[in-house]
Design a protein around this motif. Structure first.
Motif, PDB file in Angstrom:
ATOM      1  N   TYR A 156       0.827  -1.184  -0.148  1.00  0.00           N
ATOM      2  CA  TYR A 156      -0.114  -0.030   0.189  1.00  0.00           C
ATOM      3  C   TYR A 156       0.709   1.177   0.069  1.00  0.00           C
ATOM      4  CZ  TYR A 156       0.357  -1.292   5.052  1.00  0.00           C
ATOM      5  OH  TYR A 156       1.070  -1.763   6.057  1.00  0.00           O
ATOM      6  N   ASN A 157       2.123   1.192   0.167  1.00  0.00           N
ATOM      7  CA  ASN A 157       3.236   2.079  -0.148  1.00  0.00           C
ATOM      8  C   ASN A 157       3.962   2.206  -1.219  1.00  0.00           C
ATOM      9  OD1 ASN A 157       2.237   3.328   2.406  1.00  0.00           O
ATOM     10  ND2 ASN A 157       4.141   2.467   3.758  1.00  0.00           N
ATOM     11  N   ALA A 158       3.606   1.187  -1.950  1.00  0.00           N
ATOM     12  CA  ALA A 158       4.419   1.251  -3.229  1.00  0.00           C
ATOM     13  C   ALA A 158       4.314   1.947  -4.373  1.00  0.00           C
ATOM     14  CB  ALA A 158       4.348  -0.478  -3.644  1.00  0.00           C
ATOM     15  N   ARG A 159       3.127   2.178  -4.692  1.00  0.00           N
ATOM     16  CA  ARG A 159       2.886   3.295  -5.779  1.00  0.00           C
ATOM     17  C   ARG A 159       3.849   4.674  -5.585  1.00  0.00           C
ATOM     18  NH1 ARG A 159      -1.053   1.992 -10.176  1.00  0.00           N
ATOM     19  NH2 ARG A 159      -2.244   0.345  -9.307  1.00  0.00           N
ATOM     20  N   VAL A 160       3.618   5.077  -4.160  1.00  0.00           N
ATOM     21  CA  VAL A 160       4.466   6.174  -3.933  1.00  0.00           C
ATOM     22  C   VAL A 160       5.947   5.920  -4.164  1.00  0.00           C
ATOM     23  CG1 VAL A 160       5.395   7.892  -2.263  1.00  0.00           C
ATOM     24  CG2 VAL A 160       2.773   7.176  -2.370  1.00  0.00           C
ATOM     25  N   GLY A 161       6.429   4.668  -3.673  1.00  0.00           N
ATOM     26  CA  GLY A 161       7.945   4.318  -3.952  1.00  0.00           C
ATOM     27  C   GLY A 161       8.270   4.290  -5.329  1.00  0.00           C
ATOM     28  N   THR A 162       7.551   3.517  -6.207  1.00  0.00           N
ATOM     29  CA  THR A 162       7.630   3.488  -7.646  1.00  0.00           C
ATOM     30  C   THR A 162       7.801   4.818  -8.387  1.00  0.00           C
ATOM     31  OG1 THR A 162       6.474   1.280  -7.581  1.00  0.00           O
ATOM     32  CG2 THR A 162       6.460   2.646  -9.817  1.00  0.00           C
ATOM     33  N   LYS A 163       6.867   5.729  -7.948  1.00  0.00           N
ATOM     34  CA  LYS A 163       6.982   7.082  -8.690  1.00  0.00           C
ATOM     35  C   LYS A 163       8.407   7.673  -8.436  1.00  0.00           C
ATOM     36  CE  LYS A 163       4.839  11.544  -8.794  1.00  0.00           C
ATOM     37  NZ  LYS A 163       3.610  12.373  -8.248  1.00  0.00           N
ATOM     38  N   ALA A 164       8.718   7.546  -6.992  1.00  0.00           N
ATOM     39  CA  ALA A 164      10.022   8.039  -6.693  1.00  0.00           C
ATOM     40  C   ALA A 164      11.222   7.405  -7.481  1.00  0.00           C
ATOM     41  CB  ALA A 164      10.321   8.073  -5.245  1.00  0.00           C
ATOM     42  N   ILE A 165      11.243   6.076  -7.727  1.00  0.00           N
ATOM     43  CA  ILE A 165      12.445   5.397  -8.028  1.00  0.00           C
ATOM     44  C   ILE A 165      12.345   5.591  -9.809  1.00  0.00           C
ATOM     45  CG2 ILE A 165      12.536   3.784  -6.454  1.00  0.00           C
ATOM     46  CD1 ILE A 165      11.488   1.771  -8.392  1.00  0.00           C
ATOM     47  N   ARG A 166      11.176   5.841 -10.226  1.00  0.00           N
ATOM     48  CA  ARG A 166      11.461   6.181 -11.841  1.00  0.00           C
ATOM     49  C   ARG A 166      12.053   7.113 -12.144  1.00  0.00           C
ATOM     50  NH1 ARG A 166       5.300   5.245 -14.613  1.00  0.00           N
ATOM     51  NH2 ARG A 166       6.618   5.798 -16.218  1.00  0.00           N
ATOM     52  N   GLU A 167      12.067   8.394 -11.216  1.00  0.00           N
ATOM     53  CA  GLU A 167      12.926   9.624 -11.729  1.00  0.00           C
ATOM     54  C   GLU A 167      14.386   9.422 -11.465  1.00  0.00           C
ATOM     55  OE1 GLU A 167      11.553  12.812  -8.957  1.00  0.00           O
ATOM     56  OE2 GLU A 167       9.318  12.407  -9.459  1.00  0.00           O
ATOM     57  N   VAL A 168      14.648   8.432 -10.760  1.00  0.00           N
ATOM     58  CA  VAL A 168      16.118   8.009 -10.523  1.00  0.00           C
ATOM     59  C   VAL A 168      16.530   6.902 -11.822  1.00  0.00           C
ATOM     60  CG1 VAL A 168      17.966   6.865  -9.219  1.00  0.00           C
ATOM     61  CG2 VAL A 168      16.292   8.353  -8.008  1.00  0.00           C
ATOM     62  N   MET A 169      15.852   5.994 -12.045  1.00  0.00           N
ATOM     63  CA  MET A 169      15.780   5.107 -12.901  1.00  0.00           C
ATOM     64  C   MET A 169      15.870   5.456 -14.393  1.00  0.00           C
ATOM     65  SD  MET A 169      13.950   1.871 -11.431  1.00  0.00           S
ATOM     66  CE  MET A 169      14.541   0.660 -12.748  1.00  0.00           C
ATOM     67  N   GLY A 170      15.078   6.492 -14.720  1.00  0.00           N
ATOM     68  CA  GLY A 170      14.925   7.096 -16.086  1.00  0.00           C
ATOM     69  C   GLY A 170      14.342   5.791 -17.149  1.00  0.00           C
ATOM     70  N   ASP A 171      15.292   5.781 -18.293  1.00  0.00           N
ATOM     71  CA  ASP A 171      14.891   5.021 -19.100  1.00  0.00           C
ATOM     72  C   ASP A 171      15.010   3.452 -18.746  1.00  0.00           C
ATOM     73  OD1 ASP A 171      14.388   7.135 -20.932  1.00  0.00           O
ATOM     74  OD2 ASP A 171      16.164   6.972 -21.883  1.00  0.00           O
ATOM     75  N   HIS A 172      15.803   3.053 -17.811  1.00  0.00           N
ATOM     76  CA  HIS A 172      16.036   1.798 -17.023  1.00  0.00           C
ATOM     77  C   HIS A 172      14.704   1.219 -16.340  1.00  0.00           C
ATOM     78  CE1 HIS A 172      19.979   2.280 -18.427  1.00  0.00           C
ATOM     79  NE2 HIS A 172      20.295   3.224 -17.890  1.00  0.00           N
ATOM     80  N   TYR A 173      13.753   2.108 -16.241  1.00  0.00           N
ATOM     81  CA  TYR A 173      12.448   1.581 -15.583  1.00  0.00           C
ATOM     82  C   TYR A 173      11.655   0.936 -16.503  1.00  0.00           C
ATOM     83  CZ  TYR A 173       7.731   1.744 -13.483  1.00  0.00           C
ATOM     84  OH  TYR A 173       6.645   1.275 -13.227  1.00  0.00           O
ATOM     85  N   ALA A 174      11.515  -0.389 -16.381  1.00  0.00           N
ATOM     86  CA  ALA A 174      10.752  -0.978 -17.503  1.00  0.00           C
ATOM     87  C   ALA A 174       9.108  -1.129 -17.024  1.00  0.00           C
ATOM     88  CB  ALA A 174      10.986  -2.577 -17.461  1.00  0.00           C
ATOM     89  N   HIS A 175       8.367  -0.745 -17.862  1.00  0.00           N
ATOM     90  CA  HIS A 175       6.754  -0.529 -17.767  1.00  0.00           C
ATOM     91  C   HIS A 175       6.190  -0.787 -18.855  1.00  0.00           C
ATOM     92  CE1 HIS A 175       2.875   1.459 -17.558  1.00  0.00           C
ATOM     93  NE2 HIS A 175       2.683   1.105 -16.399  1.00  0.00           N
ATOM     94  N   SER A 176       5.226  -1.574 -18.970  1.00  0.00           N
ATOM     95  CA  SER A 176       4.459  -1.759 -20.249  1.00  0.00           C
ATOM     96  C   SER A 176       2.770  -1.824 -19.770  1.00  0.00           C
ATOM     97  CB  SER A 176       4.775  -3.107 -20.559  1.00  0.00           C
ATOM     98  OG  SER A 176       3.735  -3.478 -21.691  1.00  0.00           O
ATOM     99  N   ASP A 177       2.166  -1.148 -20.756  1.00  0.00           N
ATOM    100  CA  ASP A 177       0.368  -1.211 -20.366  1.00  0.00           C
ATOM    101  C   ASP A 177      -0.044  -2.198 -21.583  1.00  0.00           C
ATOM    102  OD1 ASP A 177       0.770   0.562 -22.707  1.00  0.00           O
ATOM    103  OD2 ASP A 177      -0.061   2.278 -21.627  1.00  0.00           O
ATOM    104  N   GLU A 178       0.621  -2.729 -22.243  1.00  0.00           N
ATOM    105  CA  GLU A 178       0.248  -3.706 -23.279  1.00  0.00           C
ATOM    106  C   GLU A 178      -0.692  -4.861 -22.694  1.00  0.00           C
ATOM    107  OE1 GLU A 178       2.267  -5.787 -26.921  1.00  0.00           O
ATOM    108  OE2 GLU A 178       2.686  -6.745 -24.953  1.00  0.00           O
ATOM    109  N   ASN A 179      -1.736  -5.038 -23.191  1.00  0.00           N
ATOM    110  CA  ASN A 179      -2.584  -6.131 -22.644  1.00  0.00           C
ATOM    111  C   ASN A 179      -1.814  -7.536 -22.336  1.00  0.00           C
ATOM    112  OD1 ASN A 179      -4.270  -8.696 -23.168  1.00  0.00           O
ATOM    113  ND2 ASN A 179      -5.724  -7.151 -23.041  1.00  0.00           N
TER     114      ASN A 179
END
Length: 434
Positions: free
Chosen positions: A374-397
């Protein structure tokens, strides 16, 4: 290219299990440890992923990621965690009561069979939610109290016929070595050479492309038998040749065997306790059948259990198998790179409500597994800024991704210590010529 020193992780950052031998603790960073004696890897590595896109290997340190996470993300609230367990149980009971009142009223046997099947799929959603909460317990993300975590986790996992401590220890080692070709514990892809050997050929040129029906068969076997096979024989894990090659040798690697090579000697009696939990659940199921009949047990527990196992494999496979993700040989692996070799996906209300964001925030979970979901969404937003293009995410079905991964991600190859997925199906970048 040049060398860079990148830190690793220990139990506090990556979960439970043995250390990686490359780091030692120096100080605490909130609830997460920082390290010295870091491993040196090559800086500036670039390779080509399965689709032909350039993949730049991460060079940032684990400390850089941890420093970005707000301290409040580490707060674990026992009452809140218990409320999610209570919610999942309440939803499961409600689904069961509604099905019991409505499905028998359907006008013919075919409709009733379809109704019970639909109910089983629906019931598997809160069952999987309970499984995820037990997973939180195994990572000590459930509360600040270890005995509470292990008690709740043992009960919930035992109900779903999961050996709690056995899986906790092997899963912890997976977190220790994610993306490491010889130390990771689950969904370890075959190398080019291993893939050829498994197909009983010497070179890839001897292989024809797999027909789509072959892929469909393999995916169905994986989805509905993969979890049981993993627990029984450690399939998709490390080979452990020391167990020999007799017909029963795979069973020696079982999660139910206290002497399995996937465990440490100190784990022995905890593995036994896991087995006691399963035996207790078998007794519960026996009493269920005795008092309410085999059919009731079949539709309310066994069928939902089968689909729950499907969801577990579905989630785990797609968290670690993707056309964009790398795997590393030992000399180019470190914890920061391994944790980034995972991907966040979107699964709508099923992922956010029933599965407690385990799909949507998995990258953060591999960096710090003790952060509650329940705290992971906030943490994810924070690390995305550090990881940049290295953060892997997909909204594909995700159903499309499952098929694509089955077709594209057959084995890994690469000569720089960084290996990417390839296939013999003529899809994406072709494998190197023999």
């Amino acid at each position: 290219m040049s060398a860079v020193t990148v830190t690793g992780s220990n139990d506090n950052a990556g979960g439970s299990g043995a250390g990686n031998g490359n780091t030692s603790v120096t100080k605490k960073h909130g609830n997460v440890a920082s390290f010295k004696d870091a491993k040196t890897v090559t800086k500036g590595l670039v390779t080509i992923d399965t689709l032909g896109n350039e993949f730049k290997v991460p060079d940032y340190t684990i400390k850089t990621v941890l420093d970005a996470i707000p301290k409040q993300c580490y707060n674990r609230d026992l009452a809140r965690s218990l409320s999610y367990v209570a919610r999942d149980i309440a939803v499961a009971v409600a689904f069961g009561l509604v099905a019991q009142k409505t499905v028998p009223l359907l006008p013919n046997a075919y409709l009733r069979a379809a109704g019970w099947l639909a109910y089983a799929v629906l019931q598997s959603l809160p069952y999987t939610g309970l499984w995820v909460m037990a997973h939180e317990c195994g990572h000590q993300a459930f509360s600040d109290y270890g005995w509470v975590n292990d008690t709740v986790g043992w009960v919930l996992h035992s109900y779903l016929m999961v050996p709690y401590f056995s899986w906790k220890y092997s899963h912890g080692k997976h977190h220790k070595a994610t993306g490491h070709l010889t130390r990771d514990m689950v969904f370890v892809p075959p190398t080019r050479e291993q893939f050829a050997h498994n197909r009983n050929v010497v070179t890839l040129s001897e292989l024809a492309a797999d027909a789509p029906l072959v892929t469909l068969k393999e995916l169905l076997m994986q989805q509905f038998g993969g979890w049981i096979c993993y627990l029984l024989t450690n399939v998709t894990g490390q080979p452990h040749p020391e167990v020999g090659n007799r017909w029963y040798s795979p069973l020696l690697k079982s999660h139910f065997n206290p002497a399995s090579p996937i465990f440490e000697k100190r784990d022995y009696w905890f593995i036994v306790l896991s087995d006691v939990g399963l035996l207790t659940q078998l007794f519960v199921l026996y009493e269920w059948v005795r008092h309410f009949g085999a059919f009731a047990c079949f539709v309310h527990w066994f069928l939902p259990y089968v689909f729950t196992n499907h969801w577990l494999v579905f989630i785990t496979y797609l968290q670690h198998s993707d056309v964009t993700l790398p795997h590393y040989e030992d000399h180019e692996w470190n914890f920061a790179r391994g944790a980034a070799a995972t991907i966040d996906r979107e699964f709508g209300v099923v992922g956010s409500f029933f599965f407690h964001d385990i799909i949507e925030t998995h990258v953060l979970h591999h960096y710090v597994s003790r952060i509650p979901f329940y705290n992971a969404r906030v943490g994810t937003k924070a690390i995305r800024e550090v990881m940049g293009d290295h953060y892997a995410h997909s909204d594909e079905n995700m159903w499309l991704t499952l098929w694509k991964s089955g077709r594209y991600c057959q084995f890994v190859e690469g000569s720089s210590g960084v290996k990417m997925f390839r296939n013999v199906n003529g899809l994406g970048v072709p494998p190197a010529k023999d």
